[in-house]
Design a protein around this motif. Structure first.
Motif, PDB file in Angstrom:
ATOM      1  N   VAL A 113     -35.824  16.128 -39.316  1.00 20.56           N
ATOM      2  CA  VAL A 113     -36.719  16.261 -40.473  1.00 20.56           C
ATOM      3  C   VAL A 113     -36.106  17.201 -41.500  1.00 20.56           C
ATOM      4  N   ALA A 114     -35.529  18.320 -41.044  1.00 23.34           N
ATOM      5  CA  ALA A 114     -34.929  19.278 -41.961  1.00 23.34           C
ATOM      6  C   ALA A 114     -33.740  18.666 -42.700  1.00 23.34           C
ATOM      7  N   ARG A 115     -32.989  17.818 -42.016  1.00 22.10           N
ATOM      8  CA  ARG A 115     -31.804  17.207 -42.621  1.00 22.10           C
ATOM      9  C   ARG A 115     -32.175  16.082 -43.574  1.00 22.10           C
ATOM     10  N   THR A 116     -33.211  15.340 -43.238  1.00 23.39           N
ATOM     11  CA  THR A 116     -33.569  14.150 -44.015  1.00 23.39           C
ATOM     12  C   THR A 116     -34.506  14.460 -45.164  1.00 23.39           C
ATOM     13  N   GLY A 117     -35.383  15.436 -44.984  1.00 24.53           N
ATOM     14  CA  GLY A 117     -36.370  15.758 -46.006  1.00 24.53           C
ATOM     15  C   GLY A 117     -37.735  15.176 -45.663  1.00 24.53           C
ATOM     16  N   ASN A 118     -38.673  15.326 -46.587  1.00 25.43           N
ATOM     17  CA  ASN A 118     -40.055  14.828 -46.454  1.00 25.43           C
ATOM     18  C   ASN A 118     -40.889  15.632 -45.467  1.00 25.43           C
ATOM     19  N   GLY A 119     -40.288  16.653 -44.851  1.00 24.00           N
ATOM     20  CA  GLY A 119     -41.016  17.644 -44.085  1.00 24.00           C
ATOM     21  C   GLY A 119     -42.042  17.114 -43.119  1.00 24.00           C
ATOM     22  N   LEU A 128     -32.237   5.108 -31.283  1.00 19.83           N
ATOM     23  CA  LEU A 128     -32.319   6.512 -30.910  1.00 19.83           C
ATOM     24  C   LEU A 128     -32.676   7.370 -32.123  1.00 19.83           C
ATOM     25  N   VAL A 129     -33.613   8.279 -31.910  1.00 19.54           N
ATOM     26  CA  VAL A 129     -34.038   9.232 -32.941  1.00 19.54           C
ATOM     27  C   VAL A 129     -34.006  10.627 -32.328  1.00 19.54           C
ATOM     28  N   PRO A 130     -33.045  11.477 -32.732  1.00 19.29           N
ATOM     29  CA  PRO A 130     -31.925  11.169 -33.619  1.00 19.29           C
ATOM     30  C   PRO A 130     -30.756  10.596 -32.824  1.00 19.29           C
ATOM     31  N   GLU A 170     -36.874   1.642 -27.509  1.00 15.65           N
ATOM     32  CA  GLU A 170     -36.607   2.727 -28.447  1.00 15.65           C
ATOM     33  C   GLU A 170     -36.872   4.068 -27.773  1.00 15.65           C
ATOM     34  N   ALA A 171     -36.260   5.134 -28.316  1.00 17.14           N
ATOM     35  CA  ALA A 171     -36.427   6.452 -27.703  1.00 17.14           C
ATOM     36  C   ALA A 171     -36.214   7.555 -28.732  1.00 17.14           C
ATOM     37  N   MET A 172     -37.040   8.593 -28.600  1.00 15.84           N
ATOM     38  CA  MET A 172     -36.938   9.751 -29.464  1.00 15.84           C
ATOM     39  C   MET A 172     -36.742  10.988 -28.589  1.00 15.84           C
ATOM     40  N   HIS A 173     -35.862  11.880 -29.028  1.00 12.23           N
ATOM     41  CA  HIS A 173     -35.594  13.107 -28.275  1.00 12.23           C
ATOM     42  C   HIS A 173     -36.368  14.260 -28.927  1.00 12.23           C
ATOM     43  N   PRO A 174     -37.237  14.929 -28.178  1.00 10.02           N
ATOM     44  CA  PRO A 174     -38.122  15.921 -28.813  1.00 10.02           C
ATOM     45  C   PRO A 174     -37.398  17.062 -29.493  1.00 10.02           C
ATOM     46  N   SER A 175     -36.300  17.539 -28.915  1.00 10.34           N
ATOM     47  CA  SER A 175     -35.636  18.704 -29.507  1.00 10.34           C
ATOM     48  C   SER A 175     -34.912  18.369 -30.795  1.00 10.34           C
ATOM     49  N   GLY A 176     -34.708  17.085 -31.075  1.00 12.93           N
ATOM     50  CA  GLY A 176     -33.997  16.701 -32.285  1.00 12.93           C
ATOM     51  C   GLY A 176     -34.886  16.390 -33.464  1.00 12.93           C
ATOM     52  N   VAL A 177     -36.197  16.318 -33.239  1.00 11.65           N
ATOM     53  CA  VAL A 177     -37.088  15.879 -34.312  1.00 11.65           C
ATOM     54  C   VAL A 177     -37.091  16.858 -35.479  1.00 11.65           C
ATOM     55  N   ASP A 178     -37.269  18.146 -35.198  1.00 10.64           N
ATOM     56  CA  ASP A 178     -37.335  19.119 -36.287  1.00 10.64           C
ATOM     57  C   ASP A 178     -36.014  19.204 -37.052  1.00 10.64           C
TER      58      ASP A 178
END
Length: 293
Positions: A207-213, A247-249, A196-204
């Motif tokens: 979160v803004a698109r999905t909600g739950n802040g 992938l996230v996102p 699995e992998a997460m991209h740091p620049s896409g996290v914020d």
């Protein structure tokens, strides 16, 4: 049977969006077995589009019970059954998997009973064999060995990386996990590590698109692995090929394959594939053996 790994769904998380990828599922065809790893939404369609006849479904492994890994478990089995499944299917999953299956069967009891009586189908309940597992060796038969390692995916306690071995080939799936150095030992010398992998620049933006802040952001940072750290695991384990998945996102238009590769430039210099729905990789032949580090 071809021997291959197919990424059926490359997306981390349960949400789906127009034109975007499907949640997590993979197909591993090895040693005459068809192994489905996780059953996110879309797994049945993904298998059909990958060219697998659903009545040949053989073995399913669920890494943990988050919905993006198990939501289509029951529907997959039912769809295979209505497509002609007559042979047993082994389902391996953590504690709670039987409850998921039993709940699905209860919810479809009208349809199941009707199809048995009206269409002469075998009882789907007699075809499914549930095995709930913990850490350790799960399967050893006909040269196939499947093992599990508990990984760090809070607040989920029962989440397992999976290692599949057959005639010298080793394929490892990280499951969902925070950066977890013991995974490198579990994946030592693997031909393919699917991490699995997460991209740091896409996290914020996610979160803004999905909600739950901030609560969603805190969960992502505590429970998942940055792409650069996936590279560290692969380098430490000296694997042959790293495949980024979950992938996230996975559907951020501002993050392309080059951005994922850039995240790993400092931590991994070996063969790298960025997962996408329908991606197929041939497995090394049975005579191939990598040296463990």
């Amino acid at each position: 049977m071809s021997e291959r790994l197919v990424i059926l769904g490359a997306k981390g998380g349960p949400a789906i969006r127009p034109g975007g990828p499907s949640p997590t599922a993979s197909l591993l065809e090895i040693g005459g077995r068809r192994i489905v790893i996780d059953c996110g939404l879309g797994v049945s369609r993904g298998l059909v589009e990958a060219g697998m006849a659903l009545p040949t479904l053989d073995l399913v492994v669920i890494t943990h019970l988050h919905s993006d890994h198990v939501l289509e478990l029951g529907p997959l089995i039912h769809t295979a059954w209505t497509s002609g499944l007559k042979t047993p299917v082994e389902i391996w999953g953590p504690v709670g998997t039987r409850t998921v299956w039993d709940g699905f069967v209860a919810s479809l009891s009208y349809d199941i009973e009707l199809r048995i009586d009206d269409e002469g189908r075998p009882d789907i309940r007699d075809l499914v064999r549930i095995h709930e597992f913990g850490e350790g060796r799960l399967i050893e038969e006909d040269g196939l060995i499947v093992e599990a390692l508990r990984v760090d995916h809070p607040p989920v306690e029962e989440c397992y990386a999976i290692r599949v071995r057959h005639e010298g080939r080793v394929i490892v799936f990280s499951a969902d996990t925070a950066y977890f150095p013991p995974l490198a030992d579990f994946a030592r010398g693997a031909d393919i590590l699917v991490h699995e992998a997460m991209h740091p620049s896409g996290v914020d933006r996610l979160v803004a698109r999905t909600g739950n802040g901030e609560r969603l952001k805190a969960h992502l940072l505590a429970s998942h692995t940055m792409a650069s750290d996936a590279g560290r695991i692969a380098s430490s384990a000296k694997v042959g090929h790293l495949v980024l998945n979950h992938l996230v996102p996975a559907d951020d238009p501002e993050i392309g394959e080059g951005d994922w590769r850039a995240e790993l430039a400092a931590t991994w210099d070996g063969p790298l594939t960025i997962g996408r729905d329908g991606l197929s990789l041939a497995l090394p032949g049975t005579q191939h053996k990598r040296k463990s580090a």
